[in-house]
Design a protein around this motif. Structure first.
Motif, PDB file in Angstrom:
ATOM      1  N   GLY A   1       0.811  -1.210   0.000  1.00 27.48           N
ATOM      2  CA  GLY A   1       0.000   0.000   0.000  1.00 27.48           C
ATOM      3  C   GLY A   1       0.845   1.260   0.000  1.00 27.48           C
ATOM      4  O   GLY A   1       1.953   1.291   0.530  1.00 27.48           O
ATOM      5  N   LEU A   2       0.294   2.314  -0.614  1.00 27.66           N
ATOM      6  CA  LEU A   2       0.991   3.607  -0.681  1.00 27.66           C
ATOM      7  C   LEU A   2      -0.061   4.708  -0.693  1.00 27.66           C
ATOM      8  O   LEU A   2      -1.085   4.611  -1.372  1.00 27.66           O
ATOM      9  N   THR A   3       0.210   5.772   0.047  1.00 27.16           N
ATOM     10  CA  THR A   3      -0.740   6.873   0.150  1.00 27.16           C
ATOM     11  C   THR A   3      -0.868   7.650  -1.156  1.00 27.16           C
ATOM     12  O   THR A   3       0.096   7.775  -1.920  1.00 27.16           O
ATOM     13  N   PHE A   4      -2.066   8.187  -1.404  1.00 30.07           N
ATOM     14  CA  PHE A   4      -2.279   9.072  -2.558  1.00 30.07           C
ATOM     15  C   PHE A   4      -1.268  10.221  -2.555  1.00 30.07           C
ATOM     16  O   PHE A   4      -0.825  10.682  -3.611  1.00 30.07           O
ATOM     17  N   ALA A   5      -0.918  10.668  -1.348  1.00 26.61           N
ATOM     18  CA  ALA A   5      -0.055  11.844  -1.217  1.00 26.61           C
ATOM     19  C   ALA A   5       1.316  11.638  -1.843  1.00 26.61           C
ATOM     20  O   ALA A   5       2.031  12.612  -2.121  1.00 26.61           O
ATOM     21  N   SER A   6       1.705  10.388  -2.103  1.00 28.85           N
ATOM     22  CA  SER A   6       3.051  10.107  -2.613  1.00 28.85           C
ATOM     23  C   SER A   6       3.327  10.773  -3.956  1.00 28.85           C
ATOM     24  O   SER A   6       4.478  11.068  -4.266  1.00 28.85           O
TER      25      SER A   6
ATOM     26  N   THR B   1      -4.034  14.121  -1.196  1.00 32.84           N
ATOM     27  CA  THR B   1      -3.891  14.268   0.253  1.00 32.84           C
ATOM     28  C   THR B   1      -3.495  12.923   0.852  1.00 32.84           C
ATOM     29  O   THR B   1      -3.276  11.946   0.140  1.00 32.84           O
ATOM     30  N   GLY B   2      -3.450  12.901   2.167  1.00 29.85           N
ATOM     31  CA  GLY B   2      -3.136  11.663   2.860  1.00 29.85           C
ATOM     32  C   GLY B   2      -4.311  10.705   2.946  1.00 29.85           C
ATOM     33  O   GLY B   2      -4.201   9.631   3.543  1.00 29.85           O
ATOM     34  N   VAL B   3      -5.422  11.081   2.355  1.00 29.92           N
ATOM     35  CA  VAL B   3      -6.612  10.218   2.346  1.00 29.92           C
ATOM     36  C   VAL B   3      -6.616   9.403   1.058  1.00 29.92           C
ATOM     37  O   VAL B   3      -6.519   9.950  -0.039  1.00 29.92           O
ATOM     38  N   GLY B   4      -6.719   8.101   1.188  1.00 28.21           N
ATOM     39  CA  GLY B   4      -6.747   7.227   0.022  1.00 28.21           C
ATOM     40  C   GLY B   4      -5.452   6.454  -0.133  1.00 28.21           C
ATOM     41  O   GLY B   4      -4.375   6.917   0.261  1.00 28.21           O
ATOM     42  N   GLU B   5      -5.581   5.242  -0.679  1.00 27.37           N
ATOM     43  CA  GLU B   5      -4.407   4.379  -0.825  1.00 27.37           C
ATOM     44  C   GLU B   5      -4.446   3.652  -2.160  1.00 27.37           C
ATOM     45  O   GLU B   5      -5.503   3.261  -2.652  1.00 27.37           O
TER      46      GLU B   5
END
Length: 735
Positions: free
Chosen positions: A335-340, A357-361
């Motif tokens: 898994g990796l955050t959308f923010a990446s 943002t940090g919401v979502g993967e």
């Protein structure tokens, strides 16, 4: 004890070593027939007869004199003293354990005569071993009298057990006497980790690398075979890596040394002829031993790096233990955050305006077709990853997916593929201390294509070349560039999706191997305002069914030496170049490089073999005059995400093909001399951002969402470095 045939079912090469003291004791234990009394002559006759009878069935002799009477061998021991020793041995209880020094020395000298006659090497126990030995007498320096005896100067000796704790003395002997070799078995794995490493390093301080070898010496416990083999490889890796770090060896030399230490030296010393076959090819062995694991990589790999390149052009990784990678991660990803994909060069948080943002993967899924061993590290692998929002469904922000998607459009509409070949320019820096402060300064001050500059970095560049070759990356040229401490490594061209993958691995190798030398390699475009900058110029061509369709052929040639297809494609790139630069020149620092008369292409123009033009058609050697085979984009640097950069270039080219665009007249002089007649390309990142915001064609090709993220990251870079100009100095550690 199993016979030799049994052992041969488990190893491709099995040979016997005959211990001379054991043979002598066995002969005395068996006694003489008819009640005869022993004499030295009778013993000698039987001993030599026994040795000679098996000489063609063994590969060497061994002496444990160090454990009995010491290594101060009397090379001229008298028969009277030897016979007295024989009598003493016979007076002891059976089984006879020969202890008398004169008799042992006599046996030793008789054995050397046989060794010389049959060209057999002699193993000599030295240093530590049996608990009842006198360690002082097992120092190999005591052997000098025997080594200097003219009768035996051609007899090959190998000193066992690393001669520990006399490893330095053994190293000296191997460096002085051509017939002396060293074996560090038993020291590995008996000693501590530091002890094993120290002993091997001491052996190699003076001894030639081709005179040191390893054996497990697993005389009592079969588990020692495994521990010895495992620890020996780990110790050799540690010692040779340190030698590379210290500059004593290059990586290719270290790899060659490892092969010598673990295999080739022993084969040469014992004169064993063998074919280079893997052990599992032996049918009887495969029959008897079942594999522990179906995939050997699970056992051999400690870590796997899963790599991706973000919007800011940084190569990042998640690291998974090898066992978990092969059991879970290779099929399910991590898994990796959308923010990446919204992070910048100065912050690991998502930039405003990226809509991330940090919401979502997402899942980063390893593309196992790109998996490879890391040449500069032991037992580690790396693999490039695709970003997926659902299993099998690419995330819109995935750079690799963007390039593959645009490549599919070029293929579907025009049956073409774009090939790319990158020229990697980078600065090589060294650390110096001034007034108590440490700074990174150019590796050297030599000039363009300087031979002395190449000489100075030759070991490093050799190791880089070796690593790239092992990664199946073709290197076409290497040379010192015009900047201080600057070098260039030009790679061969491949289909662009593969070329981008190879570029990432090349960057990783160049930087990682520099660290092993205590250096720092950076792709930062502009290191110093008064020096040249570094680019990652890319050469592009169009291919169909294995043929270069960019190059002019009969009936399709334009006046510029390229095909009509080639001109339209290149004209599209020319037309969209300001917007493309938001992808290929991603930092404010990038525009410090793109300056007039600095080999970087500052003006909006193109030229034939004009290295001051941002687009240059190239005619390599062997191509007919006036015919070009590819074109170069110079406004591409080492901070760019190569997937997005190539996708933007290809999108522009497709637009050129669709609209059948044509090129303006080429510029055949330094563009800065025509400053009033030519437009400058964007001089700041802000201007490239504005161009991209206004270029709907490029935005649609790349994808509106990922383009929004790119623009958000770029604007954040502009704002931050405008307020923190000195922060650019830290970018050498990132790019």
């Amino acid at each position: 004890m199993y016979d030799i045939e049994w052992h041969q079912t488990y190893a491709p090469i099995v040979g016997r070593i005959l211990r001379i003291e054991h043979l002598a004791g066995k002969i005395l234990d068996e006694g003489l027939r008819d009640g005869q009394q022993w004499t030295l002559e009778m013993f000698t006759e039987l001993f030599l007869k026994s040795l000679k009878s098996v000489a063609d069935k063994i590969i060497g002799l061994k002496s444990i004199a160090a454990y009995r009477s010491g290594l101060q061998i009397d090379t001229h021991v008298s028969k009277m003293d030897a016979e007295a020793g024989l009598v003493e041995a016979l007076s002891a209880r059976k089984p006879i354990r020969i202890q008398n020094k004169s008799f042992i020395d006599y046996i030793f000298m008789c054995s050397l005569e046989v060794a010389i006659s049959f060209d057999l090497p002699v193993q000599i126990h030295t240093g530590f071993g049996d608990v009842d030995l006198d360690l002082r007498l097992s120092n190999p320096l005591h052997l000098r009298t025997a080594l200097e005896d003219e009768r035996f100067t051609k007899c090959r000796f190998v000193l066992l057990h690393a001669s520990y704790p006399f490893s330095k003395e053994a190293s000296y002997l191997a460096s002085v006497y051509p017939q002396v070799y060293l074996d560090f078995g038993l020291a590995i794995p008996r000693l501590s980790v530091n002890g094993m490493i120290s002993a091997v390093k001491e052996l190699l301080e003076l001894a030639p690398m081709n005179k040191v070898m390893f054996s497990t010496d697993a005389h009592a416990h079969p588990e020692l075979f495994y521990l010895g083999a495992k620890n020996a490889r780990e110790v050799i890796a540690s010692v040779l890596c340190d030698a590379c770090d210290d500059g004593d060896l290059t990586i290719p030399q270290a790899v060659d040394a490892a092969k010598d230490l673990l295999r080739r030296n022993a084969l040469r010393f014992y004169k064993i002829e063998t074919k280079e076959e893997s052990l599992v090819s032996n049918k009887s062995m495969a029959h008897n031993i079942q594999p522990i694991c179906k995939d050997s990589s699970v056992r051999e790999t400690t870590f796997v790096r899963i790599l991706w390149v973000d919007t800011s052009g940084q190569c990042r990784c998640r690291v998974v233990p090898g066992k978990r990678f092969y059991q879970v991660t290779k099929d399910h990803g991590v898994g990796l955050t959308f923010a990446s994909m919204g992070m910048t060069s100065f912050s690991d948080g998502p930039a405003k305006g990226t809509n991330l943002t940090g919401v979502g993967e997402i899942r980063i899924m390893p593309d196992t077709t790109t998996k490879c061993r890391i040449p500069w590290l032991e037992q580690q692998e790396m693999v490039l990853a695709d970003m997926q929002i659902k299993p099998g469904e690419a995330w819109e922000y995935c750079p690799r997916a963007v390039l593959h998607r645009v490549s599919a459009i070029l293929k579907d509409e025009f049956n073409l593929e774009m090939n790319a070949g990158f020229e990697n320019e980078f600065f090589l820096l060294k650390r110096v201390s001034w007034d108590g402060k440490q700074e990174w300064v150019p590796f050297d001050l030599t000039s363009y294509c300087s031979t002395s500059g190449f000489d100075a970095a030759s070991s490093y560049l050799t190791d880089v070349n070796y690593a790239l070759e092992s990664l199946d990356i073709v290197v076409e040229q290497v040379h010192a560039e015009g900047g201080r401490g600057q070098f260039e490594i030009a790679l061969g061209h491949k289909i662009c999706t593969c070329a981008a993958d190879k570029l990432i691995y090349a960057r990783e190798a160049i930087k990682a191997i520099a660290r092993k030398y205590g250096l720092l390699a950076t792709f930062l475009p502009k290191l110093s305002p008064d020096d040249l900058g570094s680019g990652t110029h890319v050469h592009l061509s169009l291919w169909e069914n294995g043929k270069n369709k960019f190059m002019a052929v009969d009936g399709t040639s334009t006046k510029y030496g390229m095909s009509n297809i080639g001109e339209s494609f290149m004209a599209g790139v020319f037309h969209h170049l300001p917007a493309i630069m938001a992808f290929t020149a991603p930092l404010p620092n990038s525009y410090d490089r793109i300056q007039p008369s600095m080999w970087s292409g500052a003006y909006h123009c193109w030229g034939k073999e004009n290295r001051e033009a941002p687009l240059r058609t190239a005619c390599p050697p062997g191509i007919a005059n006036e015919v070009v085979s590819n074109f170069e984009v110079k406004v591409f640097d080492g901070c760019a995400n190569p997937y997005l950069g190539l996708a933007a270039i290809m999108a522009a080219g497709i637009d050129g093909l669709r609209r059948r665009l044509t090129l303006p007249e080429p510029i055949d002089t330094d563009p800065c001399s025509l400053e009033g007649d030519l437009k400058r390309l964007p001089t700041l990142l802000d201007e490239s951002i504005i161009a991209l915001e206004g270029d709907e064609i490029i935005r649609d090709f790349i994808g509106q969402k990922v383009t929004t993220a790119v623009i958000g990251v770029r604007k954040a870079e502009v704002q931050y470095y405008a307020k923190n100009k000195d922060a650019e100095k830290q970018l050498i550690h990132i790019y």
